[in-house]
Motif scaffolding. Structure first.
Motif, short mmCIF file in Angstrom:
data_model
loop_
_atom_site.label_atom_id
_atom_site.label_comp_id
_atom_site.label_asym_id
_atom_site.label_seq_id
_atom_site.Cartn_x
_atom_site.Cartn_y
_atom_site.Cartn_z
N LEU A 81 0.85 -1.19 0.00
CA LEU A 81 0.00 0.00 0.00
C LEU A 81 0.89 1.24 0.00
O LEU A 81 1.59 1.50 0.98
CB LEU A 81 -0.89 0.02 1.24
CG LEU A 81 -1.67 1.33 1.45
CD1 LEU A 81 -2.67 1.56 0.33
CD2 LEU A 81 -2.34 1.35 2.81
N PRO A 82 0.88 2.02 -1.09
CA PRO A 82 1.66 3.25 -1.10
C PRO A 82 1.01 4.31 -0.20
O PRO A 82 -0.20 4.53 -0.26
CB PRO A 82 1.64 3.69 -2.56
CG PRO A 82 1.12 2.51 -3.32
CD PRO A 82 0.24 1.77 -2.38
N VAL A 83 1.83 4.93 0.64
CA VAL A 83 1.37 6.03 1.49
C VAL A 83 2.28 7.22 1.20
O VAL A 83 3.49 7.15 1.41
CB VAL A 83 1.43 5.66 2.98
CG1 VAL A 83 0.89 6.81 3.84
CG2 VAL A 83 0.65 4.38 3.27
N GLU A 84 1.70 8.29 0.65
CA GLU A 84 2.50 9.48 0.31
C GLU A 84 2.68 10.33 1.57
O GLU A 84 1.70 10.64 2.26
CB GLU A 84 1.82 10.28 -0.81
CG GLU A 84 2.68 11.40 -1.34
CD GLU A 84 2.27 11.88 -2.73
OE1 GLU A 84 2.68 13.00 -3.10
OE2 GLU A 84 1.55 11.15 -3.46
N ILE A 85 3.94 10.67 1.87
CA ILE A 85 4.23 11.40 3.10
C ILE A 85 5.08 12.64 2.79
O ILE A 85 5.80 12.68 1.79
CB ILE A 85 4.96 10.51 4.13
CG1 ILE A 85 6.32 10.02 3.61
CG2 ILE A 85 4.07 9.32 4.53
CD1 ILE A 85 7.13 9.22 4.63
N ALA A 86 4.97 13.63 3.65
CA ALA A 86 5.76 14.86 3.50
C ALA A 86 7.24 14.56 3.73
O ALA A 86 7.60 13.71 4.55
CB ALA A 86 5.27 15.91 4.49
N ARG A 87 8.09 15.29 3.01
CA ARG A 87 9.54 15.09 3.18
C ARG A 87 10.01 15.59 4.54
O ARG A 87 10.88 14.98 5.16
CB ARG A 87 10.31 15.81 2.07
CG ARG A 87 10.22 15.12 0.73
CD ARG A 87 10.62 16.04 -0.40
NE ARG A 87 12.07 16.17 -0.53
CZ ARG A 87 12.65 16.93 -1.45
NH1 ARG A 87 11.93 17.60 -2.32
NH2 ARG A 87 13.96 17.01 -1.52
N PHE A 88 9.45 16.71 4.99
CA PHE A 88 9.89 17.27 6.26
C PHE A 88 9.53 16.31 7.39
O PHE A 88 8.39 15.90 7.53
CB PHE A 88 9.22 18.63 6.51
CG PHE A 88 9.66 19.27 7.80
CD1 PHE A 88 10.88 19.92 7.90
CD2 PHE A 88 8.85 19.20 8.92
CE1 PHE A 88 11.28 20.51 9.09
CE2 PHE A 88 9.24 19.78 10.12
CZ PHE A 88 10.47 20.43 10.21
N GLY A 89 10.52 15.93 8.18
CA GLY A 89 10.27 15.04 9.33
C GLY A 89 9.84 13.65 8.95
O GLY A 89 9.15 12.97 9.73
N PHE A 90 10.23 13.18 7.76
CA PHE A 90 9.68 11.90 7.25
C PHE A 90 10.03 10.71 8.14
O PHE A 90 9.25 9.76 8.24
CB PHE A 90 10.10 11.65 5.80
CG PHE A 90 11.55 11.28 5.60
CD1 PHE A 90 11.93 9.96 5.55
CD2 PHE A 90 12.52 12.26 5.45
CE1 PHE A 90 13.25 9.61 5.35
CE2 PHE A 90 13.84 11.93 5.26
CZ PHE A 90 14.22 10.60 5.21
N LEU A 91 11.19 10.75 8.82
CA LEU A 91 11.54 9.63 9.69
C LEU A 91 10.57 9.53 10.87
O LEU A 91 10.20 8.43 11.29
CB LEU A 91 12.98 9.76 10.18
CG LEU A 91 14.05 9.56 9.11
CD1 LEU A 91 15.44 9.87 9.66
CD2 LEU A 91 14.02 8.13 8.56
N SER A 92 10.13 10.67 11.36
CA SER A 92 9.13 10.69 12.44
C SER A 92 7.79 10.16 11.94
O SER A 92 7.11 9.40 12.62
CB SER A 92 8.96 12.11 12.99
OG SER A 92 10.19 12.62 13.44
N THR A 93 7.42 10.58 10.71
CA THR A 93 6.17 10.09 10.12
C THR A 93 6.21 8.58 9.95
O THR A 93 5.23 7.87 10.25
CB THR A 93 5.91 10.78 8.76
OG1 THR A 93 5.87 12.19 8.96
CG2 THR A 93 4.61 10.31 8.14
N ILE A 94 7.34 8.05 9.49
CA ILE A 94 7.47 6.60 9.29
C ILE A 94 7.33 5.87 10.63
O ILE A 94 6.70 4.80 10.71
CB ILE A 94 8.80 6.27 8.59
CG1 ILE A 94 8.71 6.69 7.11
CG2 ILE A 94 9.13 4.77 8.69
CD1 ILE A 94 10.01 6.58 6.35
#
Length: 228
Positions: A136-149
């Motif tokens: 399942l592709p989930v599009e995420i913002a580049r800023f702070g992406f490690l936190s989002t992951i």
């Protein structure tokens, strides 16, 4: 052209038969949607269609549409008459996973405004449950992406950031994609709400309850599916 490619083209032709002169058409992205764009262009050139305007779901589809003679407009609040696009998974109720090509945000923004959303695909995309074969592709913002992951892994533990060679893959919108694995037995509608409520998530590749019908190409020909 391989037999499967020929069938994908046949599925696209079946879908394009639903396009009428004067329609505003959402133009999908990917190998199967390409055949639909080419067929609309052919019908405009031959005079079978007139006055059709396209709204492209990716930069690649925008370029192709212009090459084959389809006028292209930007997405605006007006409804689209029809949208035609591929899918990475098709469940029996026509819930979809889309976005392995990376265009999920623009595809969803466009196709949610279509009065009719028609899916074209080959038989390998048909599944018994969402997440059976495809990530399942989930599009995420580049800023702070490690936190989002980290937040995403609390919901879907298995997955990885999509790479383009040594660098992270970037969408047309300059975002990243986290490809997550959906475990069996998950309520996908609840999952969609949970993912969309996760800070840093821009959009998901779950297209639920949007498709009117699907034309699916297989070695036996093209089958028309409706939600069941």
């Amino acid at each position: 052209m391989s037999n499967l490619e020929g069938l994908k083209k046949e599925a696209a032709v079946r879908a394009v038969a639903l396009v009428r002169s004067g329609d505003r058409v959402g133009l999908g992205t990917g190998s199967t949607a390409k055949y639909a764009i080419e067929e609309i262009g052919r019908r405009l050139q031959s005079g079978e269609l007139s006055g059709v305007v396209g709204v492209a779901t990716s930069e690649a589809s925008d370029v192709l549409a212009r090459q084959v003679g389809i006028p292209v407009e930007n997405l605006d609040p007006r409804p689209l008459d029809i949208a035609i696009d591929g899918a990475d998974e098709i469940a029996p109720n026509l819930d979809l996973i889309k976005g392995l090509g990376g265009a999920l945000l623009r595809e969803k923004l466009t196709e949610i405004q279509a009065r009719r959303f028609i899916v074209i695909a080959d038989h390998t995309k048909v599944v018994t449950r969402i997440g059976e074969k495809s990530a399942l592709p989930v599009e995420i913002a580049r800023f702070g992406f490690l936190s989002t992951i980290e937040r995403l892994r609390a919901i879907l533990p298995a997955g990885r950031l999509r790479q383009a060679g040594a660098q992270p893959y970037l969408t047309d919108n300059g975002n990243l994609i986290f490809d997550a694995q959906i475990p069996a037995g998950v309520d996908v509608a609840a999952l969609e709400r949970q993912l969309k409520g996760t800070l840093g998530v821009v959009e998901t590749g779950l297209f639920l309850g949007m498709a009117e019908r699907a034309f699916v190409a297989s070695p036996d020909g093209v089958t028309e599916l409706t939600p069941r």
